[in-house]
Design a protein around this motif. Sequence first.
Motif, PDB file in Angstrom:
ATOM      1  N   ILE A 185       0.854  -1.183   0.000  1.00 54.48           N
ATOM      2  CA  ILE A 185       0.000   0.000   0.000  1.00 54.48           C
ATOM      3  C   ILE A 185       0.892   1.237   0.000  1.00 54.48           C
ATOM      4  N   GLU A 186       0.512   2.230  -0.788  1.00 49.96           N
ATOM      5  CA  GLU A 186       1.255   3.488  -0.834  1.00 49.96           C
ATOM      6  C   GLU A 186       0.547   4.546   0.004  1.00 49.96           C
ATOM      7  N   ALA A 187       1.329   5.401   0.655  1.00 48.02           N
ATOM      8  CA  ALA A 187       0.750   6.490   1.448  1.00 48.02           C
ATOM      9  C   ALA A 187       1.722   7.651   1.504  1.00 48.02           C
ATOM     10  N   LYS A 188       1.161   8.840   1.689  1.00 50.34           N
ATOM     11  CA  LYS A 188       1.993  10.020   1.890  1.00 50.34           C
ATOM     12  C   LYS A 188       2.449  10.109   3.344  1.00 50.34           C
ATOM     13  N   VAL A 189       1.582   9.642   4.236  1.00 48.86           N
ATOM     14  CA  VAL A 189       1.861   9.683   5.675  1.00 48.86           C
ATOM     15  C   VAL A 189       1.597   8.309   6.283  1.00 48.86           C
ATOM     16  N   VAL A 190       2.458   7.921   7.206  1.00 48.58           N
ATOM     17  CA  VAL A 190       2.233   6.695   7.985  1.00 48.58           C
ATOM     18  C   VAL A 190       2.222   7.070   9.462  1.00 48.58           C
ATOM     19  N   VAL A 209      11.959  10.425  10.621  1.00 47.32           N
ATOM     20  CA  VAL A 209      11.691  10.284   9.187  1.00 47.32           C
ATOM     21  C   VAL A 209      10.476  11.145   8.833  1.00 47.32           C
ATOM     22  N   PRO A 210      10.627  12.148   7.987  1.00 50.78           N
ATOM     23  CA  PRO A 210       9.486  13.007   7.613  1.00 50.78           C
ATOM     24  C   PRO A 210       8.328  12.186   7.055  1.00 50.78           C
ATOM     25  N   GLY A 211       7.130  12.490   7.548  1.00 53.39           N
ATOM     26  CA  GLY A 211       5.950  11.786   7.077  1.00 53.39           C
ATOM     27  C   GLY A 211       5.619  10.524   7.852  1.00 53.39           C
ATOM     28  N   ILE A 212       6.453  10.169   8.815  1.00 53.59           N
ATOM     29  CA  ILE A 212       6.178   8.998   9.654  1.00 53.59           C
ATOM     30  C   ILE A 212       6.026   9.452  11.105  1.00 53.59           C
ATOM     31  N   TYR A 213       4.898   9.120  11.698  1.00 48.92           N
ATOM     32  CA  TYR A 213       4.557   9.518  13.060  1.00 48.92           C
ATOM     33  C   TYR A 213       4.346   8.259  13.906  1.00 48.92           C
ATOM     34  N   GLU A 251      -2.507  11.653  21.711  1.00 49.75           N
ATOM     35  CA  GLU A 251      -1.442  11.568  20.719  1.00 49.75           C
ATOM     36  C   GLU A 251      -2.010  11.273  19.327  1.00 49.75           C
ATOM     37  N   GLY A 252      -3.083  10.477  19.278  1.00 51.27           N
ATOM     38  CA  GLY A 252      -3.721  10.192  18.000  1.00 51.27           C
ATOM     39  C   GLY A 252      -4.308  11.438  17.365  1.00 51.27           C
ATOM     40  N   GLY A 253      -4.923  12.293  18.196  1.00 50.54           N
ATOM     41  CA  GLY A 253      -5.456  13.557  17.683  1.00 50.54           C
ATOM     42  C   GLY A 253      -4.368  14.452  17.132  1.00 50.54           C
ATOM     43  N   ILE A 254      -3.258  14.516  17.859  1.00 51.07           N
ATOM     44  CA  ILE A 254      -2.134  15.336  17.397  1.00 51.07           C
ATOM     45  C   ILE A 254      -1.597  14.805  16.072  1.00 51.07           C
ATOM     46  N   ALA A 255      -1.383  13.501  15.990  1.00 47.74           N
ATOM     47  CA  ALA A 255      -0.818  12.910  14.773  1.00 47.74           C
ATOM     48  C   ALA A 255      -1.768  13.085  13.577  1.00 47.74           C
ATOM     49  N   GLY A 256      -3.073  12.925  13.813  1.00 51.06           N
ATOM     50  CA  GLY A 256      -4.034  13.104  12.727  1.00 51.06           C
ATOM     51  C   GLY A 256      -4.007  14.510  12.174  1.00 51.06           C
ATOM     52  N   GLN A 257      -3.891  15.503  13.058  1.00 50.65           N
ATOM     53  CA  GLN A 257      -3.831  16.892  12.621  1.00 50.65           C
ATOM     54  C   GLN A 257      -2.510  17.204  11.922  1.00 50.65           C
ATOM     55  N   GLN A 258      -1.412  16.647  12.469  1.00 51.92           N
ATOM     56  CA  GLN A 258      -0.111  16.858  11.829  1.00 51.92           C
ATOM     57  C   GLN A 258      -0.065  16.206  10.458  1.00 51.92           C
ATOM     58  N   ALA A 259      -0.738  15.079  10.308  1.00 52.05           N
ATOM     59  CA  ALA A 259      -0.794  14.415   9.006  1.00 52.05           C
ATOM     60  C   ALA A 259      -1.466  15.321   7.976  1.00 52.05           C
TER      61      ALA A 259
END
Length: 314
Positions: free
Chosen positions: A101-106, A268-272, A291-299
Amino acid sequence: MTKSYDVVVIGAGPGGMTAALYASRANLSVAMIDRGIYGGQMNNTAEIENYPGFKSIMGPDLAQQMYDGSINFGAEYVYGAVEEIVDNGDTKTIKTDSEEIEAKVVIIGTGSEYKKLGVPGEKEYGGKGVSYCAVCDGAFFKNKDVVVVGGGDSAIEEGSYLSGIVNNVKVIHRRDTLRAQKIIQDRAFKNEKMDFVWNTNVVEVLGDGSKVTGVKVRNNQTNEESVVETSGVFIYVGLLPMTEPFKSLNITDVSGWIITNDKMETSVPGIYAIGDVRQKDLRQITTAVGEGGIAGQQAFKYVEALNSKTPVTD
């Protein structure tokens, strides 16, 4: 064809489900991958008393409510075991046991698993009296005597849960004090069906070939050994991060915990990374959700920045 998303969340625990909610609500395409049922360790928790908004709620019930919210804005749930992440720069390739699977953010939220004692008999009697989940297996020991190994929150909470099912719970702890929160300790000490064995290590799980019959223990102050008869052994001696598929990214410390900043960004940029897989002190549902809320917004911010670099074409 290889599927492509803006965001792939690995792990559908409380942190992962929250990240999927925030990212999909920001109109990003989101896939949430897990190798098991959504909810993570919440499914193994009988009663949760410290999640805001609920005086008390069963773990599986909270897991279901979180899941319903996480897919409400279009996030997809994908079953699979992630084996590797390949960093391609602006995109990432997530290799599972069945597809790529390809993604811009993980966003990594794979959590942790219970440590094993590593003593003789533990593996041999797994499922035959040795357990790491009181909620899952407690009913098999109704009106019997069991042993709980450990002294932290999980050990004492699960021991208290078991006391409502079994005849007696004997807590074996290698220290002379518990590490559990004081409110949990106080309840346990007042529980007439719970006993405590201090400064003692389990050195072997004993059985008759088909089931557990006891544990051999050693006092670590006197080296005296003895046998505690029991029908079940519930082990809670710490956690190990589930980060083996990510070792090649060099985002973990020497113990395997993922290192992030306060924006949940790894090196690594794009990996949280979020939740129990992170290097941190407090591992709770509440902290994972935050932390999930923060990561979702940063994504969302990260994908916006990537898209702004893309030339507009007719």
